[in-house]
Write an enzyme that holds these catalytic residues in place. Sequence first.
Site, PDB file in Angstrom:
ATOM      1  N   CYS A 177       0.856  -1.181   0.000  1.00 13.92           N
ATOM      2  CA  CYS A 177       0.000   0.000   0.000  1.00 13.92           C
ATOM      3  C   CYS A 177       0.899   1.239   0.000  1.00 13.92           C
ATOM      4  O   CYS A 177       1.830   1.337   0.802  1.00 13.92           O
ATOM      5  CB  CYS A 177      -0.891   0.001   1.238  1.00 13.92           C
ATOM      6  SG  CYS A 177      -1.901   1.495   1.408  1.00 13.92           S
ATOM      7  N   CYS A 237       0.335   3.155   3.690  1.00 13.39           N
ATOM      8  CA  CYS A 237       0.777   2.592   4.978  1.00 13.39           C
ATOM      9  C   CYS A 237       1.858   1.525   4.845  1.00 13.39           C
ATOM     10  O   CYS A 237       2.348   1.022   5.836  1.00 13.39           O
ATOM     11  CB  CYS A 237      -0.410   2.034   5.746  1.00 13.39           C
ATOM     12  SG  CYS A 237      -1.112   0.523   5.039  1.00 13.39           S
ATOM     13  N   CYS A 281      -7.322  -1.125   1.268  1.00 10.14           N
ATOM     14  CA  CYS A 281      -6.295  -1.705   2.127  1.00 10.14           C
ATOM     15  C   CYS A 281      -6.927  -2.017   3.482  1.00 10.14           C
ATOM     16  O   CYS A 281      -7.573  -1.156   4.085  1.00 10.14           O
ATOM     17  CB  CYS A 281      -5.143  -0.707   2.284  1.00 10.14           C
ATOM     18  SG  CYS A 281      -3.898  -1.206   3.488  1.00 10.14           S
ATOM     19  N   CYS A 300      -8.363  -5.056 -10.211  1.00  7.20           N
ATOM     20  CA  CYS A 300      -7.928  -3.947 -11.059  1.00  7.20           C
ATOM     21  C   CYS A 300      -7.477  -2.831 -10.114  1.00  7.20           C
ATOM     22  O   CYS A 300      -8.299  -2.190  -9.463  1.00  7.20           O
ATOM     23  CB  CYS A 300      -9.091  -3.510 -11.935  1.00  7.20           C
ATOM     24  SG  CYS A 300      -8.672  -2.241 -13.122  1.00  7.20           S
TER      25      CYS A 300
END
Length: 159
Positions: free
Chosen positions: A71, A74, A119, A146
């Site tokens: 991510c 984070c 996330c 996607c």
Amino acid sequence: MQVGWKWGIAAAMAAPPLVMWMRSAPTSAAEQLEPKVVKSDQEFWVLRKKGTEPPGSGQYNKLFAPGTYNCAACKAPLYKSEAKFDSGIGWPSFHDAIPGAITRLADPSCGTSCQELVCSTCGGHLGHIFKGEWMTRKFDSNARHCVNSASLDFVESEM
């Protein structure tokens, strides 16, 4: 420096490269994890405003090196490169995520054919998951994640 959400992209353009984004009144558990570091206007637009980068514009669309896609907000691991495939659609596509790394949410804007991907750690918007497409029938998951390149940070691994 902290910038409120209400100022949006205009404030980000005048801010230094690393900006701390924080809502003044978090409304969900994921939003309470703020502040998160968002490095660019594009990352802010995708991760926090649920935007979509133009097809074919992302830096990871055609990258097939071994490694992990984390991510961008984070740094939590989301996808292994082994799960990435070339869908020809214009965004990085994965047939599966690292277990527990993503959360699927209902997204009425795309009907019943897809769900939003976020996330699981910070709630940042990643993209959408589509099930049952012709290109995904070869995978056990029968799904295409996607994902926007702007929501990812790639860490290459040695083979």
